[in-house]
Design a protein around this motif. Structure first.
Motif, PDB file in Angstrom:
ATOM      1  N   MET A   1      31.250  28.493  25.515  1.00  0.00           N
ATOM      2  CA  MET A   1      32.593  28.470  26.000  1.00  0.00           C
ATOM      3  C   MET A   1      32.579  29.137  27.369  1.00  0.00           C
ATOM      4  SD  MET A   1      35.744  30.592  24.363  1.00  0.00           S
ATOM      5  CE  MET A   1      36.295  29.182  23.469  1.00  0.00           C
ATOM      6  N   GLU A   2      33.230  28.507  28.339  1.00  0.00           N
ATOM      7  CA  GLU A   2      33.282  29.077  29.688  1.00  0.00           C
ATOM      8  C   GLU A   2      34.715  29.175  30.182  1.00  0.00           C
ATOM      9  OE1 GLU A   2      30.720  27.638  32.688  1.00  0.00           O
ATOM     10  OE2 GLU A   2      28.924  27.961  31.499  1.00  0.00           O
ATOM     11  N   MET A   3      34.921  30.107  31.091  1.00  0.00           N
ATOM     12  CA  MET A   3      36.236  30.313  31.683  1.00  0.00           C
ATOM     13  C   MET A   3      36.065  30.751  33.135  1.00  0.00           C
ATOM     14  SD  MET A   3      39.147  33.029  30.553  1.00  0.00           S
ATOM     15  CE  MET A   3      39.265  34.133  31.944  1.00  0.00           C
ATOM     16  N   PRO A   4      36.810  30.147  34.058  1.00  0.00           N
ATOM     17  CA  PRO A   4      36.741  30.618  35.444  1.00  0.00           C
ATOM     18  C   PRO A   4      37.554  31.906  35.616  1.00  0.00           C
ATOM     19  CG  PRO A   4      38.323  28.843  35.275  1.00  0.00           C
ATOM     20  CD  PRO A   4      37.682  28.987  33.913  1.00  0.00           C
ATOM     21  N   TRP A   5      37.196  32.695  36.610  1.00  0.00           N
ATOM     22  CA  TRP A   5      37.961  33.892  36.937  1.00  0.00           C
ATOM     23  C   TRP A   5      39.348  33.490  37.413  1.00  0.00           C
ATOM     24  CZ3 TRP A   5      39.023  38.697  36.363  1.00  0.00           C
ATOM     25  CH2 TRP A   5      39.867  39.329  37.245  1.00  0.00           C
ATOM     26  N   ARG A   6      40.337  34.206  36.974  1.00  0.00           N
ATOM     27  CA  ARG A   6      41.716  34.039  37.436  1.00  0.00           C
ATOM     28  C   ARG A   6      42.313  35.425  37.559  1.00  0.00           C
ATOM     29  NH1 ARG A   6      44.517  29.931  33.419  1.00  0.00           N
ATOM     30  NH2 ARG A   6      46.229  31.165  34.216  1.00  0.00           N
ATOM     31  N   ALA A   7      43.018  35.679  38.634  1.00  0.00           N
ATOM     32  CA  ALA A   7      43.596  37.004  38.892  1.00  0.00           C
ATOM     33  C   ALA A   7      44.519  37.451  37.767  1.00  0.00           C
ATOM     34  CB  ALA A   7      44.345  36.999  40.222  1.00  0.00           C
ATOM     35  N   GLU A   8      45.165  36.506  37.080  1.00  0.00           N
ATOM     36  CA  GLU A   8      46.093  36.868  36.004  1.00  0.00           C
ATOM     37  C   GLU A   8      45.414  37.559  34.824  1.00  0.00           C
ATOM     38  OE1 GLU A   8      46.293  32.725  36.372  1.00  0.00           O
ATOM     39  OE2 GLU A   8      46.287  33.878  38.222  1.00  0.00           O
ATOM     40  N   VAL A   9      44.101  37.396  34.672  1.00  0.00           N
ATOM     41  CA  VAL A   9      43.404  38.018  33.546  1.00  0.00           C
ATOM     42  C   VAL A   9      42.766  39.350  33.942  1.00  0.00           C
ATOM     43  CG1 VAL A   9      43.015  35.819  32.384  1.00  0.00           C
ATOM     44  CG2 VAL A   9      41.240  36.760  33.880  1.00  0.00           C
ATOM     45  N   GLY A  10      43.027  39.784  35.157  1.00  0.00           N
ATOM     46  CA  GLY A  10      42.464  41.048  35.632  1.00  0.00           C
ATOM     47  C   GLY A  10      43.331  42.225  35.257  1.00  0.00           C
ATOM     48  N   GLN A  11      42.707  43.391  35.170  1.00  0.00           N
ATOM     49  CA  GLN A  11      43.468  44.612  34.968  1.00  0.00           C
ATOM     50  C   GLN A  11      43.722  45.243  36.336  1.00  0.00           C
ATOM     51  OE1 GLN A  11      41.047  46.567  36.234  1.00  0.00           O
ATOM     52  NE2 GLN A  11      40.083  47.692  34.567  1.00  0.00           N
ATOM     53  N   TYR A  12      44.268  46.431  36.379  1.00  0.00           N
ATOM     54  CA  TYR A  12      44.746  47.021  37.636  1.00  0.00           C
ATOM     55  C   TYR A  12      43.681  47.230  38.702  1.00  0.00           C
ATOM     56  CZ  TYR A  12      42.985  51.346  35.623  1.00  0.00           C
ATOM     57  OH  TYR A  12      42.169  52.292  35.077  1.00  0.00           O
ATOM     58  N   VAL A  13      42.403  47.312  38.345  1.00  0.00           N
ATOM     59  CA  VAL A  13      41.336  47.497  39.325  1.00  0.00           C
ATOM     60  C   VAL A  13      40.710  46.161  39.734  1.00  0.00           C
ATOM     61  CG1 VAL A  13      39.111  48.663  39.734  1.00  0.00           C
ATOM     62  CG2 VAL A  13      40.851  49.794  38.392  1.00  0.00           C
ATOM     63  N   GLY A  14      41.000  45.103  38.967  1.00  0.00           N
ATOM     64  CA  GLY A  14      40.481  43.783  39.308  1.00  0.00           C
ATOM     65  C   GLY A  14      39.368  43.276  38.414  1.00  0.00           C
ATOM     66  N   PHE A  15      38.982  44.061  37.403  1.00  0.00           N
ATOM     67  CA  PHE A  15      38.013  43.578  36.426  1.00  0.00           C
ATOM     68  C   PHE A  15      38.760  42.743  35.390  1.00  0.00           C
ATOM     69  CE2 PHE A  15      36.178  48.089  36.993  1.00  0.00           C
ATOM     70  CZ  PHE A  15      35.589  47.751  38.191  1.00  0.00           C
ATOM     71  N   MET A  16      38.038  41.878  34.685  1.00  0.00           N
ATOM     72  CA  MET A  16      38.676  41.143  33.598  1.00  0.00           C
ATOM     73  C   MET A  16      39.156  42.149  32.553  1.00  0.00           C
ATOM     74  SD  MET A  16      37.205  38.249  30.991  1.00  0.00           S
ATOM     75  CE  MET A  16      37.184  36.916  32.157  1.00  0.00           C
ATOM     76  N   HIS A  17      40.359  41.965  32.078  1.00  0.00           N
ATOM     77  CA  HIS A  17      40.946  42.860  31.090  1.00  0.00           C
ATOM     78  C   HIS A  17      40.144  42.799  29.789  1.00  0.00           C
ATOM     79  CE1 HIS A  17      43.831  44.539  28.277  1.00  0.00           C
ATOM     80  NE2 HIS A  17      44.462  45.054  29.337  1.00  0.00           N
ATOM     81  N   ALA A  18      39.953  43.945  29.158  1.00  0.00           N
ATOM     82  CA  ALA A  18      39.179  44.013  27.918  1.00  0.00           C
ATOM     83  C   ALA A  18      39.786  43.151  26.817  1.00  0.00           C
ATOM     84  CB  ALA A  18      39.059  45.460  27.446  1.00  0.00           C
ATOM     85  N   GLY A  19      41.103  42.969  26.829  1.00  0.00           N
ATOM     86  CA  GLY A  19      41.738  42.097  25.845  1.00  0.00           C
ATOM     87  C   GLY A  19      41.289  40.649  25.998  1.00  0.00           C
ATOM     88  N   VAL A  20      41.074  40.210  27.223  1.00  0.00           N
ATOM     89  CA  VAL A  20      40.588  38.851  27.473  1.00  0.00           C
ATOM     90  C   VAL A  20      39.117  38.756  27.081  1.00  0.00           C
ATOM     91  CG1 VAL A  20      40.267  37.052  29.215  1.00  0.00           C
ATOM     92  CG2 VAL A  20      42.302  38.512  29.282  1.00  0.00           C
ATOM     93  N   VAL A  21      38.347  39.791  27.372  1.00  0.00           N
ATOM     94  CA  VAL A  21      36.947  39.838  26.939  1.00  0.00           C
ATOM     95  C   VAL A  21      36.889  39.673  25.417  1.00  0.00           C
ATOM     96  CG1 VAL A  21      34.905  41.318  26.709  1.00  0.00           C
ATOM     97  CG2 VAL A  21      36.134  41.208  28.893  1.00  0.00           C
ATOM     98  N   GLY A  22      37.724  40.433  24.708  1.00  0.00           N
ATOM     99  CA  GLY A  22      37.774  40.341  23.250  1.00  0.00           C
ATOM    100  C   GLY A  22      38.192  38.966  22.761  1.00  0.00           C
ATOM    101  N   ALA A  23      39.158  38.358  23.442  1.00  0.00           N
ATOM    102  CA  ALA A  23      39.612  37.024  23.053  1.00  0.00           C
ATOM    103  C   ALA A  23      38.505  35.988  23.226  1.00  0.00           C
ATOM    104  CB  ALA A  23      40.842  36.633  23.863  1.00  0.00           C
ATOM    105  N   LEU A  24      37.731  36.090  24.300  1.00  0.00           N
ATOM    106  CA  LEU A  24      36.622  35.161  24.509  1.00  0.00           C
ATOM    107  C   LEU A  24      35.563  35.321  23.420  1.00  0.00           C
ATOM    108  CD1 LEU A  24      36.232  35.315  28.389  1.00  0.00           C
ATOM    109  CD2 LEU A  24      36.883  33.311  27.029  1.00  0.00           C
ATOM    110  N   VAL A  25      35.227  36.565  23.107  1.00  0.00           N
ATOM    111  CA  VAL A  25      34.237  36.828  22.055  1.00  0.00           C
ATOM    112  C   VAL A  25      34.738  36.296  20.715  1.00  0.00           C
ATOM    113  CG1 VAL A  25      33.124  38.658  20.708  1.00  0.00           C
ATOM    114  CG2 VAL A  25      33.145  38.783  23.206  1.00  0.00           C
TER     115      VAL A  25
END
Length: 102
Positions: A1-25
């Protein structure tokens, strides 16, 4: 499963939010479990280990079944960040899915 980076999934510093990481897993593990035990599954537990900031152009979740059973299915996943042709492991996870009746 792949997903492109999108600013909407970032947290306040610009990393992917851990909730999105968890959802992908969780989603990749569910897909892997479905190939072994069918589609009547429900995640009963999942855990995620964030190893480094999830930063990249694309993200690839690679899950595999560990052990299918009559009532439970165990899966594992690795999440990679891809950027400029380089792949970096950013998270790992495991999911325990329960087989549910229709």
């Amino acid at each position: 499963m792949e997903m492109p980076w999108r600013a909407e999934v970032g947290q306040y510093v610009g990393f992917m939010h851990a909730g999105v990481v968890g959802a992908l897993v969780d989603t990749a593990c569910g897909d892997a479990a479905a190939t072994m035990a069918g589609h009547n599954l429900l995640a009963s537990h999942f855990s995620v280990n964030c190893l480094r900031p999830a930063v990249g152009e694309r993200f690839s979740a690679r899950a595999r079944g560990i052990k299918p059973g009559k009532s439970q299915v165990f899966t594992s996943c690795e999440l990679y960040a891809l950027s400029e042709g380089t792949e970096v492991l950013v998270a790992t996870g495991e999911t325990l899915l329960t087989v549910v009746a229709k």
